[in-house]
Design an enzyme around this catalytic site. Sequence first.
Site, PDB file in Angstrom:
ATOM      1  N   ASP A  54       4.374  -7.847  14.961  1.00  0.00           N
ATOM      2  CA  ASP A  54       3.492  -8.381  13.553  1.00  0.00           C
ATOM      3  C   ASP A  54       4.555  -9.383  13.199  1.00  0.00           C
ATOM      4  O   ASP A  54       4.516 -10.024  12.353  1.00  0.00           O
ATOM      5  CB  ASP A  54       3.979  -7.303  12.446  1.00  0.00           C
ATOM      6  CG  ASP A  54       3.102  -8.200  10.703  1.00  0.00           C
ATOM      7  OD1 ASP A  54       1.863  -8.701  11.140  1.00  0.00           O
ATOM      8  OD2 ASP A  54       3.264  -7.546   9.822  1.00  0.00           O
TER       9      ASP A  54
ATOM     10  N   ALA B  16       0.905  -1.257  -0.082  1.00  0.00           N
ATOM     11  CA  ALA B  16       0.129  -0.090   0.243  1.00  0.00           C
ATOM     12  C   ALA B  16       0.756   0.951  -0.059  1.00  0.00           C
ATOM     13  O   ALA B  16       0.398   2.519  -0.663  1.00  0.00           O
ATOM     14  CB  ALA B  16      -1.032   0.403   1.210  1.00  0.00           C
ATOM     15  N   PHE B  17       2.129   0.751   0.449  1.00  0.00           N
ATOM     16  CA  PHE B  17       3.073   2.147   0.798  1.00  0.00           C
ATOM     17  C   PHE B  17       4.103   2.137   0.006  1.00  0.00           C
ATOM     18  O   PHE B  17       5.539   3.306  -0.136  1.00  0.00           O
ATOM     19  CB  PHE B  17       3.595   2.738   2.101  1.00  0.00           C
ATOM     20  CG  PHE B  17       2.282   2.653   2.853  1.00  0.00           C
ATOM     21  CD1 PHE B  17       1.164   3.847   2.821  1.00  0.00           C
ATOM     22  CD2 PHE B  17       1.965   1.685   3.660  1.00  0.00           C
ATOM     23  CE1 PHE B  17      -0.100   4.198   3.690  1.00  0.00           C
ATOM     24  CE2 PHE B  17       0.551   2.308   4.310  1.00  0.00           C
ATOM     25  CZ  PHE B  17      -0.430   2.806   4.398  1.00  0.00           C
ATOM     26  N   GLY B  18       4.245   1.361  -0.779  1.00  0.00           N
ATOM     27  CA  GLY B  18       5.632   1.251  -1.433  1.00  0.00           C
ATOM     28  C   GLY B  18       5.856  -0.379  -1.987  1.00  0.00           C
ATOM     29  O   GLY B  18       4.833  -0.983  -2.230  1.00  0.00           O
ATOM     30  N   THR B  19       6.685  -0.448  -3.112  1.00  0.00           N
ATOM     31  CA  THR B  19       7.417  -1.541  -3.882  1.00  0.00           C
ATOM     32  C   THR B  19       8.600  -2.375  -3.134  1.00  0.00           C
ATOM     33  O   THR B  19       9.460  -1.252  -2.641  1.00  0.00           O
ATOM     34  CB  THR B  19       7.967  -1.050  -5.194  1.00  0.00           C
ATOM     35  OG1 THR B  19       6.206  -0.565  -5.694  1.00  0.00           O
ATOM     36  CG2 THR B  19       7.415  -2.074  -6.389  1.00  0.00           C
ATOM     37  N   VAL B  20       8.220  -3.403  -3.348  1.00  0.00           N
ATOM     38  CA  VAL B  20       9.939  -4.354  -3.067  1.00  0.00           C
ATOM     39  C   VAL B  20      10.838  -4.215  -4.070  1.00  0.00           C
ATOM     40  O   VAL B  20      10.661  -5.364  -5.310  1.00  0.00           O
ATOM     41  CB  VAL B  20       9.408  -4.440  -1.701  1.00  0.00           C
ATOM     42  CG1 VAL B  20      11.095  -5.331  -1.741  1.00  0.00           C
ATOM     43  CG2 VAL B  20       9.546  -4.143  -0.865  1.00  0.00           C
TER      44      VAL B  20
END
Length: 1259
Positions: free
Chosen positions: A844, A729-733
Amino acid sequence: MELAAWCRWGLLLALLPSGAAGTQVCTGTDMKLRLPASPETHLDMLRHLYQGCQVVQGNLELTYLPANASLSFLQDIQEVQGYVLIAHSQVRQIPLQRLRIVRGTQLFEDNYALAVLDNGDPLEGGIPAPGAAQGGLRELQLRSLTEILKGGVLIQRSPQLCHQDTILWKDVFHKNNQLALTLIDTNRFSACPPCSPACKDAHCWGASSGDCQSLTRTVCAGGCARCKGPQPTDCCHEQCAAGCTGPKHSDCLACLHFNHSGICELHCPALVTYNTDTFESMPNPEGRYTFGASCVTSCPYNYLSTDVGSCTLVCPLNNQEVTAEDGTQRCEKCSKPCARVCYGLGMEHLREVRAVTSANIQEFAGCKKIFGSLAFLPESFDGDPASNTAPLQPEQLRVFEALEEITGYLYISAWPDSLPNLSVFQNLRVIRGRVLHDGAYSLTLQGLGISWLGLRSLRELGSGLALIHRNARLCFVHTVPWDQLFRNPHQALLHSANRPEEECVGEGLACYPCAHGHCWGPGPTQCVNCSQFLRGQECVEECRVLQGLPREYVKDRYCLPCHSECQPQNGSVTCFGSEADQCVACAHYKDPPFCVARCPSGVKPDLSFMPIWKFADEEGTCQPCPINCTHSCADLDEKGCPAEQRASPVTSIIAAVVGILLAVVVGLVLGILIKRRRQKIRKYTMRRLLQETELVEPLTPSGAMPNQAQMRILKETELRKVKVLGSGAFGTVYKGIWIPDGENVKIPVAIKVLRENTSPKANKEILDEAYVMAGVGSPYVSRLLGICLTSTVQLVTQLMPYGCLLDHVREHRGRLGSQDLLNWCVQIAKGMSYLEDVRLVHRDLAARNVLVKSPNHVKITDFGLARLLDIDETEYHADGGKVPIKWMALESIPPRRFTHQSDVWSYGVTVWELMTFGAKPYDGIPAREIPDLLEKGERLPQPPICTIDVYMIMVKCWMIDSECRPRFRELVAEFSRMARDPQRFVVIQNEDLGPASPLDSTFYRSLLEDDDMGDLVDAEEYLVPQQGFFCPEPTPGAGGTAHRRHRSSSTRNGGGELTLGLEPSEEEPPKSPLAPSEGAGSDVFDGDLGMGAAKGLQSLPSQDPSPLQRYSEDPTVPLPPETDGKVAPLTCSPQPEYVNQPEVWPQPPLALEGPLPPSRPAGATLERPKTLSPKTLSPGKNGVVKDVFAFGSAVENPEYLAPRGRAAPQPHPPPAFSPAFDNLYYWDQDPSERGSPPSTFEGTPTAENPEYLGLDVPV
């Protein structure tokens, strides 16, 4: 017939008592078939015992009764606790018409509750003479007997007895009576009359219509234990015995267990109740004590009350008898080891001893209270040659002179002729009679040659009868007030065949002028009570108040002596008390207020070091001396006072010097104090001024250690992105390569890049994650390599070639063994234990957030939700955000409270994922229903491969109370123990026959498809050199070679074969494949090869080792070598250059087709291949274990939906492997605050799971 039955029930109802409060209880006997001790008083004994008695606490033994005996005193008996014995009696009938129940707590001959034996005239030949009147029992007349709880019936040798064979004994016996035997002899001398026609089925106790047997069991409807009729509505309450008059437990004729004020109960009300509101134990005002089968408000006299609410005769272990101020006796638990007590006959080690003898009489020396009984038999004074026991000598009996109390009985049937009385017991005050001789007598004196009793201190016979008979020379039996000694109306004195009272008076054997003429023998010392005064143990006419020596004073009719220093007065009293300060005049001197023999001269009083000097004046009063000498008091004047001594000049000089020094010291101290006071005032003023101008902040040190971790800032030019691994949701790896400036090094990395236009909160969260990851230093926790501060922040971490552990176990389900699973559990627990030590709450933990560096090495990652606790914090309260509901502890869902123990819950779910090969927890259950499900006690089911040992660890992790969950260090110890013997705790079918553990995976093969990924250097080898870690530096010449370096690389040739190049340098010898490595292999490929593969390795290409020479500071400290639950090798191999450096033997290159199977890890417990039976697991709702191959990748799962307010992502074709970098296990119900990333991302699928709720929405 029905009318007669109702009449019988009306009679029973009339006999039913209103409650247990007015019930008369008496003791039974225990003589069995023995002849009575006194046949002439036997009937009187029974009359005293049972007159007006309703409940017999013991046995009802009616034996040796003559034909003309009047037994009307038995007609009130309704209940017998023990057995009923009627034997050797000539009476025609026994009036026990009201007896309802025989409980059988004691049994005759251990089997019978009712025994009727030998009741008839002893006839020669067994045939009566014609016309002769025969005596003997004719009818039992037990018309009310309807219950025998325990024991059988024995009726034999009673030839006149009738109707015993007409009784339906099955109806009388309780349904649970295991000893319901009937041995009934029906041989009679004459025919018996038949039962009355009113008796149904001819069951009767006698010939009259009132003697019909009342049936209360066999006529009942099904399910009734007792009833009043055949209808289902006629059933008695389950607590009733012997029948009832209605269905309630207050309508019972007798109680099965306990009678509580006329109501039958299973238990008596407890004395203490527990208040669930205040969590306190409170006294129960309705509490009752258990006494036999009754509930009583207080225990009867002579019984001991216990804390558990029972009335007993002997205190339990570790308890002692205590007599309260009101005279009640109870058992009290000893606060420390109980004091030693004296045991009598029948108790403890003297339980089987019959009499007091010379062998045991020393047991009673010095005893004031004997717990038990005393018995003196002829064998006591005759001795026993068989046991080498000497005769008891009269002087030995003096050991009883200190005795004051006996809890049992006193039985004397033999006594020395030289002792005319029992004066050795002159101080005996109480015979409690808790245990009675023959069950009836507390005091028995028979066949003695004594002249009087001599028991002058005896004041109580607590229970039982007193029997004094056949003492031909005994007088003073009738001068004792026996009624004053007895404590209940069933006690009495039975006497016979003693010396006639007239003969005693004729010889002058009469009482001294005692009060009421009561005495134990002749003389003033044997009075029960004195008519005038008592001096010691002697009755006197007057005290020596005015004349005689020593002078006395009177107190409560006792003559007490004055103090020896009192001056006797003529015609007046000498003293008012027995102390030296209560004299009228002193015999010698008076040291006010005391009379003394001489004045104190140099005497030191108590607790004082100062002597006192006094002299006597003309009036004989002690006065203080003018000089009170403290030392060197040898010179005394004519009065005996210390002589005056002139002070020496030396003394004056010393005193002056000391005074001056003292003044100087006091001045110095005052000066220092004044100076320090001024300094403090100046310092306080300066601090106040500085604080007012806000120049200096006040110090508030926390005591926490500084975090000296370093953040490495990387340039964007040093990073090269190769391909996309996943998107969130907040970025790409991305999979990428880090090429440090100025160095010929390629390091495989994973690059996490924030999306464009992300919110400030997202930037803050990724920087928080960088802060957390930079500070960790454990081989089982993923580390941050650096951060790139471009327009979109980029995090650079180690690249884990095998992907996440969740996909790894799903893909290799059939190739994983028990040791692999348990080793992973150990490593995850060690990583979490490290995080707990550094006060980091992960929040988590799940299998998707554990990355696989090598098949034998996993690391914890994804610190997006982790929070570092401050030095004074023990928990963290979240304020919103996405959370994994199905992995969270119950206290973390609504209260949003996270602790290390909440991470333990998540660890248990993670272990469950591993043991089910990647199954979804609580599959098919919406996330909103999880809190209610957990509160109701439901948990994930036991995985099929888990033993109860492993599953119980999971269950402990899921306890509601977080303090009851194990700590991570305990989990490390438990799983390490299991990993040493894996097949004992994890059972996988055909594990020994399956293939070995896999080396690569789909994800790993995808990483190797790029050409740029070859010839790489592991990040840990580049950053953390480890010289001297495993063994000391070898000395030159040891082994014949110097150190050489080697490392691993992996490429794929054109034919798709995987080629491993492992080459040593010229400076280092080959290393043992058994040498452990903290990283357990390289980041790119694990160098722990199987021995079969290692033998095929030949020449290896060389490579510039210069990158390996780079050193960098690192805040972490390498942990000691650990084997993750395996057995460490005993040999010490050459030390590797870096932590994760693989260790192989130099071999030629080996080309392998397909994935390369590894050998067992170094130090493995068992050398065996591993596999898992490919059986399909059965589905279910809560924690269903489905076929893990049906799950697919984590992204393609159709169950995970887009959250409310967000467009669902467009479907993408599933990739060849499951990236799982975009976590789909979280759901934020209010994503507006977090920004709205684009719904699709080019080339990378994303998903969000609706089962996982946001903390900012109430659950």
